[in-house]
Design a protein around this motif. Structure first.
Motif, PDB file in Angstrom:
ATOM      1  N   TYR A  18      -2.952   3.354   3.798  1.00 46.80           N
ATOM      2  CA  TYR A  18      -3.228   2.368   4.845  1.00 46.80           C
ATOM      3  C   TYR A  18      -2.328   2.608   6.060  1.00 46.80           C
ATOM      4  CZ  TYR A  18      -3.718  -2.265   7.010  1.00 46.80           C
ATOM      5  OH  TYR A  18      -3.943  -3.299   7.894  1.00 46.80           O
ATOM      6  N   MET A  19      -1.036   2.767   5.823  1.00 47.03           N
ATOM      7  CA  MET A  19      -0.093   3.042   6.918  1.00 47.03           C
ATOM      8  C   MET A  19      -0.454   4.323   7.647  1.00 47.03           C
ATOM      9  SD  MET A  19       3.562   2.201   5.127  1.00 47.03           S
ATOM     10  CE  MET A  19       4.384   3.358   6.236  1.00 47.03           C
ATOM     11  N   PHE A  20      -0.789   5.338   6.873  1.00 47.87           N
ATOM     12  CA  PHE A  20      -1.109   6.634   7.471  1.00 47.87           C
ATOM     13  C   PHE A  20      -2.307   6.527   8.403  1.00 47.87           C
ATOM     14  CE2 PHE A  20      -3.292  10.717   7.503  1.00 47.87           C
ATOM     15  CZ  PHE A  20      -2.260  11.539   7.930  1.00 47.87           C
ATOM     16  N   VAL A 200      12.580   5.809   8.581  1.00 53.65           N
ATOM     17  CA  VAL A 200      11.138   5.825   8.304  1.00 53.65           C
ATOM     18  C   VAL A 200      10.493   4.518   8.774  1.00 53.65           C
ATOM     19  CG1 VAL A 200       9.383   5.929   6.485  1.00 53.65           C
ATOM     20  CG2 VAL A 200      11.361   7.455   6.386  1.00 53.65           C
ATOM     21  N   LYS A 201      11.141   3.400   8.496  1.00 54.66           N
ATOM     22  CA  LYS A 201      10.614   2.107   8.959  1.00 54.66           C
ATOM     23  C   LYS A 201      10.472   2.091  10.477  1.00 54.66           C
ATOM     24  CE  LYS A 201      12.627  -0.772   5.306  1.00 54.66           C
ATOM     25  NZ  LYS A 201      13.544  -1.916   5.051  1.00 54.66           N
ATOM     26  N   LYS A 202      11.511   2.530  11.162  1.00 54.99           N
ATOM     27  CA  LYS A 202      11.488   2.545  12.632  1.00 54.99           C
ATOM     28  C   LYS A 202      10.359   3.430  13.144  1.00 54.99           C
ATOM     29  CE  LYS A 202      14.339   3.578  16.695  1.00 54.99           C
ATOM     30  NZ  LYS A 202      15.652   4.073  17.174  1.00 54.99           N
ATOM     31  N   ASP A 203      10.194   4.584  12.528  1.00 49.50           N
ATOM     32  CA  ASP A 203       9.170   5.540  12.969  1.00 49.50           C
ATOM     33  C   ASP A 203       7.750   5.045  12.707  1.00 49.50           C
ATOM     34  OD1 ASP A 203      11.200   7.240  13.729  1.00 49.50           O
ATOM     35  OD2 ASP A 203      10.948   8.623  12.044  1.00 49.50           O
ATOM     36  N   THR A 204       7.584   4.190  11.719  1.00 49.36           N
ATOM     37  CA  THR A 204       6.235   3.802  11.297  1.00 49.36           C
ATOM     38  C   THR A 204       5.874   2.351  11.613  1.00 49.36           C
ATOM     39  OG1 THR A 204       7.031   3.283   9.067  1.00 49.36           O
ATOM     40  CG2 THR A 204       6.192   5.513   9.448  1.00 49.36           C
ATOM     41  N   ASN A 205       6.812   1.595  12.139  1.00 52.58           N
ATOM     42  CA  ASN A 205       6.487   0.209  12.507  1.00 52.58           C
ATOM     43  C   ASN A 205       5.639   0.167  13.771  1.00 52.58           C
ATOM     44  OD1 ASN A 205       7.138  -1.875  10.765  1.00 52.58           O
ATOM     45  ND2 ASN A 205       9.334  -1.678  11.195  1.00 52.58           N
ATOM     46  N   PRO A 206       4.807  -0.871  13.921  1.00 54.45           N
ATOM     47  CA  PRO A 206       4.707  -2.102  13.126  1.00 54.45           C
ATOM     48  C   PRO A 206       3.875  -1.980  11.857  1.00 54.45           C
ATOM     49  CG  PRO A 206       3.119  -2.195  14.901  1.00 54.45           C
ATOM     50  CD  PRO A 206       3.888  -0.912  15.100  1.00 54.45           C
ATOM     51  N   HIS A 207       3.334  -0.801  11.620  1.00 52.87           N
ATOM     52  CA  HIS A 207       2.419  -0.637  10.488  1.00 52.87           C
ATOM     53  C   HIS A 207       3.145  -0.720   9.140  1.00 52.87           C
ATOM     54  CE1 HIS A 207      -0.350   0.347  13.603  1.00 52.87           C
ATOM     55  NE2 HIS A 207       0.380   1.381  13.985  1.00 52.87           N
ATOM     56  N   ASP A 209       5.723  -2.710   8.375  1.00 55.56           N
ATOM     57  CA  ASP A 209       5.880  -4.130   8.042  1.00 55.56           C
ATOM     58  C   ASP A 209       4.540  -4.780   7.718  1.00 55.56           C
ATOM     59  OD1 ASP A 209       8.628  -4.121   8.262  1.00 55.56           O
ATOM     60  OD2 ASP A 209       8.637  -4.782  10.350  1.00 55.56           O
ATOM     61  N   GLU A 210       3.502  -4.383   8.421  1.00 57.89           N
ATOM     62  CA  GLU A 210       2.171  -4.926   8.147  1.00 57.89           C
ATOM     63  C   GLU A 210       1.747  -4.614   6.718  1.00 57.89           C
ATOM     64  OE1 GLU A 210      -2.487  -4.297   9.530  1.00 57.89           O
ATOM     65  OE2 GLU A 210      -0.899  -3.145  10.500  1.00 57.89           O
ATOM     66  N   ALA A 211       1.949  -3.364   6.313  1.00 53.38           N
ATOM     67  CA  ALA A 211       1.537  -2.939   4.972  1.00 53.38           C
ATOM     68  C   ALA A 211       2.371  -3.583   3.873  1.00 53.38           C
ATOM     69  CB  ALA A 211       1.614  -1.418   4.865  1.00 53.38           C
ATOM     70  N   HIS A 212       3.610  -3.998   4.205  1.00 61.14           N
ATOM     71  CA  HIS A 212       4.522  -4.517   3.185  1.00 61.14           C
ATOM     72  C   HIS A 212       4.693  -6.030   3.230  1.00 61.14           C
ATOM     73  CE1 HIS A 212       5.627  -0.230   2.957  1.00 61.14           C
ATOM     74  NE2 HIS A 212       5.906  -0.521   1.711  1.00 61.14           N
ATOM     75  N   GLN A 213       3.786  -6.734   3.880  1.00 57.88           N
ATOM     76  CA  GLN A 213       3.903  -8.193   3.958  1.00 57.88           C
ATOM     77  C   GLN A 213       3.971  -8.841   2.575  1.00 57.88           C
ATOM     78  OE1 GLN A 213       0.857  -9.902   6.441  1.00 57.88           O
ATOM     79  NE2 GLN A 213       1.493  -8.750   8.248  1.00 57.88           N
ATOM     80  N   MET A 214       3.153  -8.349   1.649  1.00 61.95           N
ATOM     81  CA  MET A 214       3.148  -8.933   0.305  1.00 61.95           C
ATOM     82  C   MET A 214       4.454  -8.644  -0.418  1.00 61.95           C
ATOM     83  SD  MET A 214       0.158  -8.613  -2.559  1.00 61.95           S
ATOM     84  CE  MET A 214      -1.047  -9.045  -1.292  1.00 61.95           C
ATOM     85  N   THR A 215       5.012  -7.465  -0.195  1.00 67.52           N
ATOM     86  CA  THR A 215       6.307  -7.119  -0.788  1.00 67.52           C
ATOM     87  C   THR A 215       7.390  -8.043  -0.268  1.00 67.52           C
ATOM     88  OG1 THR A 215       5.613  -4.800  -0.902  1.00 67.52           O
ATOM     89  CG2 THR A 215       7.963  -5.245  -1.145  1.00 67.52           C
ATOM     90  N   TYR A 216       7.383  -8.303   1.045  1.00 68.62           N
ATOM     91  CA  TYR A 216       8.372  -9.209   1.635  1.00 68.62           C
ATOM     92  C   TYR A 216       8.215 -10.629   1.088  1.00 68.62           C
ATOM     93  CZ  TYR A 216       9.065  -5.465   5.111  1.00 68.62           C
ATOM     94  OH  TYR A 216       9.334  -4.279   5.730  1.00 68.62           O
ATOM     95  N   ARG A 217       6.975 -11.080   0.944  1.00 63.89           N
ATOM     96  CA  ARG A 217       6.753 -12.431   0.427  1.00 63.89           C
ATOM     97  C   ARG A 217       7.246 -12.559  -1.016  1.00 63.89           C
ATOM     98  NH1 ARG A 217       1.691 -12.186   3.181  1.00 63.89           N
ATOM     99  NH2 ARG A 217       0.559 -11.818   1.249  1.00 63.89           N
ATOM    100  N   THR A 218       6.970 -11.523  -1.819  1.00 60.34           N
ATOM    101  CA  THR A 218       7.429 -11.551  -3.209  1.00 60.34           C
ATOM    102  C   THR A 218       8.946 -11.578  -3.266  1.00 60.34           C
ATOM    103  OG1 THR A 218       5.459 -10.327  -3.894  1.00 60.34           O
ATOM    104  CG2 THR A 218       7.279 -10.409  -5.457  1.00 60.34           C
ATOM    105  N   HIS A 219       9.593 -10.818  -2.397  1.00 59.65           N
ATOM    106  CA  HIS A 219      11.058 -10.827  -2.327  1.00 59.65           C
ATOM    107  C   HIS A 219      11.574 -12.237  -2.050  1.00 59.65           C
ATOM    108  CE1 HIS A 219      14.883 -10.710  -0.076  1.00 59.65           C
ATOM    109  NE2 HIS A 219      15.203  -9.761  -0.942  1.00 59.65           N
TER     110      HIS A 219
END
Length: 229
Positions: A18-20, A200-207, A209-219
């Motif tokens: 998805y990020m790619f 890697v986060k910096k290079d690939t954002n905002p995508h 963070d978008e892809a990991h919203q569920m991971t952040y919520r679970t955290h």
């Protein structure tokens, strides 16, 4: 017919694909598959992927069921930048392949199994956490982080060299899974691995963070979940 992506962002490989696609502005028709509802086991989905896994792409009738094969195909079929998968440089390509071959057993398996034992298995079966099994995979993750630091990221900005590649996307998505169960200290204990993850986060954002919203919520709610397991 547009490219179709069947995915669930609970899945690490789904997040990578998805990020790619987002990063490379590849248009696609989103076809979410709810793993938590068992939609991947339905007869209709089995016609798309008989292995009942995500992600899958359908590119005008051409279907692929493995995430790494998917991104390699899209890079070559769509003529995407060489830094992702440097077929124009045998040595750089070999470095990407070196990590991707190592990744399955050494990054993906222990990271995924640690989360399975801490969260997914107890939540789906109602059984208590098997702390001995979790600790075994926690130690394997710790070993993997040491190996990332001492080999793949030794004198390199990224896993396969000085430019980001698909190796970094797949690796980072697996490590991010550890955040869901508050196990991110395993990789953040290494200043080298932590710096790579931030890069890697910096290079690939905002995508990213978008892809990991569920991971952040679970955290954010993991302590509440863990108290009930």
């Amino acid at each position: 017919m547009p490219l179709r992506l069947y995915y669930d962002l609970m899945s690490q490989p789904s997040r990578a694909v998805y990020m790619f696609l987002r990063l490379n502005k590849v248009p696609f028709e989103a076809r979410p598959v709810a793993l938590r509802k068992g939609e991947h086991f339905g007869e209709e989905y089995k016609k798309i992927n008989p292995f009942s896994l995500v992600p899958v792409i359908d590119d005008n009738g051409f279907k692929l069921t493995e995430s790494i094969a998917i991104v390699k195909y899209l890079i070559q079929q769509r003529g995407l930048p060489h830094h992702w998968y440097p077929t124009n440089s045998p040595k750089r390509l070999a470095r990407v392949e070196e990590y991707l071959n190592w990744y399955h057993v050494n990054t993906r398996l222990p990271s995924a199994m640690l989360i399975q034992h801490l969260l997914i298995i107890p939540k789906t079966t109602g059984k208590p956490v098997n702390h001995a099994a979790a600790e075994k995979f926690r130690q394997r993750v710790a070993t993997m982080v040491t190996q990332l630091e001492g080999y793949f990221l030794k004198d390199r900005k990224y896993l396969a060299g000085d430019e980001i590649s698909i190796a970094d996307i797949f690796g980072a998505c697996e490590l991010m899974q550890l955040n869901a169960c508050h196990e991110h200290g395993l990789y953040e204990s290494s200043t080298i691995v932590k710096a790579w993850m931030e890069r890697v986060k910096k290079d690939t954002n905002p995508h990213f963070d978008e892809a990991h919203q569920m991971t952040y919520r679970t955290h954010d709610i993991y302590k509440q979940i863990a108290a009930k397991l």
